[in-house]
Design a protein around this motif. Structure first.
Motif, short mmCIF file in Angstrom:
data_model
loop_
_atom_site.label_atom_id
_atom_site.label_comp_id
_atom_site.label_asym_id
_atom_site.label_seq_id
_atom_site.Cartn_x
_atom_site.Cartn_y
_atom_site.Cartn_z
N GLY A 74 9.45 -7.50 -9.89
CA GLY A 74 9.88 -6.30 -9.06
C GLY A 74 9.57 -4.93 -9.48
O GLY A 74 9.00 -4.08 -8.83
N LEU A 75 9.27 -4.68 -10.92
CA LEU A 75 9.04 -3.54 -11.59
C LEU A 75 7.46 -3.25 -11.21
O LEU A 75 7.06 -2.26 -11.26
N ARG A 76 6.75 -4.30 -11.57
CA ARG A 76 5.32 -4.44 -11.32
C ARG A 76 4.88 -3.97 -10.07
O ARG A 76 3.91 -3.09 -9.77
N ALA A 77 5.71 -4.39 -9.01
CA ALA A 77 5.36 -4.01 -7.63
C ALA A 77 5.68 -2.57 -7.28
O ALA A 77 5.16 -1.85 -6.59
N ASP A 78 6.97 -2.19 -7.91
CA ASP A 78 7.11 -0.86 -7.68
C ASP A 78 6.16 0.27 -8.33
O ASP A 78 5.72 1.25 -7.85
N ALA A 79 5.79 -0.37 -9.52
CA ALA A 79 4.76 0.76 -10.36
C ALA A 79 3.58 0.68 -9.61
O ALA A 79 2.58 1.78 -9.56
N GLU A 80 2.95 -0.37 -8.91
CA GLU A 80 1.70 -0.27 -8.17
C GLU A 80 1.90 0.37 -6.88
O GLU A 80 0.96 1.25 -6.37
N ARG A 81 3.30 0.35 -6.30
CA ARG A 81 3.20 1.00 -4.94
C ARG A 81 3.24 2.61 -5.58
O ARG A 81 2.54 3.43 -4.77
N ASN A 82 3.80 2.94 -6.41
CA ASN A 82 3.93 4.23 -7.11
C ASN A 82 2.51 4.99 -7.42
O ASN A 82 2.05 5.97 -6.84
N ARG A 83 1.57 4.29 -7.79
CA ARG A 83 0.31 4.48 -8.14
C ARG A 83 -0.49 4.71 -6.86
O ARG A 83 -1.31 5.65 -6.55
N GLU A 84 -0.19 3.78 -6.00
CA GLU A 84 -0.91 3.73 -4.63
C GLU A 84 -0.37 5.20 -3.87
O GLU A 84 -1.25 5.86 -3.30
N ARG A 85 0.95 5.57 -4.06
CA ARG A 85 1.08 6.69 -3.31
C ARG A 85 0.72 8.05 -4.09
O ARG A 85 0.25 9.01 -3.45
N ILE A 86 0.73 8.03 -5.63
CA ILE A 86 0.04 8.91 -6.30
C ILE A 86 -1.32 9.40 -5.78
O ILE A 86 -1.89 10.53 -5.55
N VAL A 87 -2.10 8.18 -5.82
CA VAL A 87 -3.75 8.43 -5.38
C VAL A 87 -3.73 8.93 -4.02
O VAL A 87 -4.70 9.76 -3.91
N ALA A 88 -3.14 8.13 -2.99
CA ALA A 88 -3.12 8.86 -1.68
C ALA A 88 -2.82 10.37 -1.64
O ALA A 88 -3.42 10.98 -0.93
N ALA A 89 -1.82 10.67 -2.31
CA ALA A 89 -1.33 11.97 -2.01
C ALA A 89 -2.29 13.11 -2.96
O ALA A 89 -2.62 14.16 -2.48
N ALA A 90 -3.01 12.64 -4.20
CA ALA A 90 -4.15 13.21 -4.91
C ALA A 90 -5.20 13.38 -3.88
O ALA A 90 -5.96 14.47 -4.00
#
Length: 217
Positions: free
Chosen positions: A27-43
């Motif tokens: 669950g936490l690995r999935a959350d971390a990956e979603r956070n990464r994707e959101r950060i990259v998209a926002a950047a």
């Protein structure tokens, strides 16, 4: 009430082991990956709008994460830029390969210069990208090196064809993009297509018959 004592901890298990186990849960690995994707998209969005010096706090807010989460995923600005522009660097590399496949080296060279300038005009971040050094090794750095190798091959072919001036070198392309970045920035609001005319002038100046540089003082 929130439990703050050690009573709920498994006997004999150190805190680091508990943390590692939690961090590694699906669950936490999935959350971390979603956070990464959101950060990259926002950047990608923020860098395109404001350039590579945009505040990282602005990126974190747009991604919906805290600044600590951003730094946990990307310890340096260079790391974040490399991840954000990996797709753009892939586009650069693909464009150079496409130009190299043209049977007419001069036509391929002209197309590539126009393509690079068009990409730069569409994304404010790209005007700074040409001076960046990505963390090595990284996919973005590898892609840029591949694009440079193809560009150098294309330049050599066009010069052997006799159409591209013999004193043109690959480092002249960043110089052109620096100048184009200035044109794009100065005219973005009132005449956003001015870069096209500037690029056409520069390509014409690269023709072999125009190879008459003034002497250095």
């Amino acid at each position: 009430m929130i439990e703050t004592s050690d009573r709920g901890r498994s006997a004999g298990a150190p805190p680091s082991a508990i943390a590692a186990g939690a961090e590694g849960s699906p669950g936490l690995r999935a959350d971390a990956e979603r956070n990464r994707e959101r950060i990259v998209a926002a950047a990608q969005e923020v860098f395109a709008e404001w350039g590579l010096n945009a505040a990282l706090e602005k990126i974190a807010r747009r991604a919906g994460v805290g600044i600590a989460t951003l730094y946990r995923r990307f310890p340096t600005r260079a790391n974040l830029i490399a991840a954000s522009f990996e797709r753009k660097m892939a586009d650069y590399a693909a464009a150079a390969e496409h130009a190299l496949d043209d049977p007419d080296p001069w036509a391929g060279f002209c197309w590539l210069i126009n393509k690079f300038c068009a990409m730069q005009a569409a994304d404010a971040g790209l005007k700074d990208l040409i001076t960046m050094r990505f963390p090595a090794p990284s996919p973005a750095e590898e892609l840029r090196n591949r694009a440079l190798q193809n560009l150098e091959q294309l330049i050599g072919r066009a010069q052997r064809q006799g159409t591209l001036r013999s004193d043109f070198v690959s480092t002249d392309v960043p110089m052109l993009l620096f100048a184009n970045a200035g044109v794009v920035t100065a005219t973005r609001d009132n005449a956003p297509d001015t870069w096209r005319r500037f690029t056409a002038y520069m390509i014409d100046a690269f023709r072999a018959e125009h190879a008459h540089l003034p002497q250095e003082p």
